[in-house]
Design an enzyme around this catalytic site. Structure first.
Site, mmCIF file in Angstrom:
data_model
loop_
_atom_site.group_PDB
_atom_site.id
_atom_site.type_symbol
_atom_site.label_atom_id
_atom_site.label_comp_id
_atom_site.label_asym_id
_atom_site.label_seq_id
_atom_site.Cartn_x
_atom_site.Cartn_y
_atom_site.Cartn_z
ATOM 1 N N SER A 189 -0.224 25.178 22.115
ATOM 2 C CA SER A 189 -0.488 23.831 21.602
ATOM 3 C C SER A 189 0.684 23.244 20.830
ATOM 4 C CB SER A 189 -1.751 23.827 20.734
ATOM 5 O OG SER A 189 -1.642 24.777 19.689
ATOM 6 N N HIS A 215 0.769 22.337 15.309
ATOM 7 C CA HIS A 215 0.567 21.001 15.873
ATOM 8 C C HIS A 215 1.498 19.982 15.216
ATOM 9 C CE1 HIS A 215 -3.836 22.119 17.100
ATOM 10 N NE2 HIS A 215 -2.915 22.798 17.764
#
Length: 276
Positions: free
Chosen positions: A201, A254
């Site tokens: 991610s 992230h």
């Protein structure tokens, strides 16, 4: 008013106009012998022509049909080619995109057979000072996923964004983005939660930031991301930060990944402008 192009098929013209509307560009169609497409804001001409070139390469791309559905302009006058599922995958993904997807799947299968802990002992971020020279660990944490939903979500985005970068800008660019974002997002995440984390991610967020900003600042690069999707990415970061869904998220990865992608896109688009 500036005429952009003419289409013999009015449905093809409408598909292009509908899609540009989703990108915040208003075009109009005037019917003469053909369907003439006009642009009111001439400052957007470069962006529109860049998108037109992509549209003409593959007017059957699902994003154009999706835009027509959103606008309520579908009909039988426009016939889209249909691609088998795997043919569509191959068309968008280059070799680096495929290698990463296969590597993630192989590691995921190994985790199901051997257990998460056993695989993490080999691939996780260095969790002991004696491991700091096992340099692969600074990158291989991105290969590990802990649920089927986790890997499917990340690989879908990787294929969509990474494939676009590789096809338009080359395998080298995708490798550079991947390595830098994996390293820096991993470093940030281990500061947040320690070394026991995994997932692609951080790289995916880097690609989101890169594709969006590069497309905004350099439309001729041939890559782009709808603004609604980057807004979704930001909302997801906020949701993870405040634990709104009760899910364990790699918030540090992230944020760092997105920042890396934006920074690289800014530099690359600046260099592209200097070359013009």
């Amino acid at each position: 008013m500036l005429m952009i192009t003419s289409f013999a098929n009015p449905r093809v013209a409408q598909a292009f106009v509908d899609y540009m509307a989703t990108q915040g560009v208003i075009l109009t169609i005037q019917q003469h012998n053909q369907s003439d497409v006009w642009l009111a804001d001439e400052s957007q001409a470069e962006r529109v022509r860049a998108e037109l070139a992509r549209f003409l390469e593959n007017p059957a791309d699902p994003r154009y049909l999706a835009a027509s559905w959103l606008a309520g302009h579908t009909g039988s006058g426009l016939h889209y080619r249909r691609y088998p599922f795997f043919a569509a995958l191959r068309e968008r993904a280059g070799p680096v995109t495929w290698v990463m997807m296969i590597a993630c799947v192989v590691v995921f299968i190994a985790m199901q057979i051997l257990g998460d802990q056993e695989v993490m002992l080999w691939l996780a971020w260095p969790f002991d000072p004696t491991l700091k020279f096992e340099f692969w660990r600074y990158f291989t944490h991105a290969l590990m996923h802990f649920s089927l939903m986790h890997i499917l979500f990340n690989l879908l985005w990787w294929w969509y964004l990474g494939g676009a970068v590789e096809k338009r800008l080359g395998s080298g660019k995708l490798i550079v983005i991947t390595l830098i974002s994996a390293l820096l997002s991993g470093y940030m995440q281990q500061k947040f939660s320690g070394p026991w984390f995994g997932g692609l991610s951080g790289v995916v967020y880097a690609l989101m930031g890169y594709v969006w900003l590069r497309g905004e600042r350099d439309p001729q690069s041939g890559i782009y991301l709808q603004r609604g999707l980057i807004i979704f990415a930001l909302i997801w970061i906020v949701a993870g930060w405040f634990d709104l869904f009760g899910m364990s998220m790699a918030n540090g990865a992230h944020i760092a990944g997105l920042a890396v992608g934006l920074a690289m896109a800014f530099v690359d688009s600046l260099n592209a402008r200097k070359r013009k």
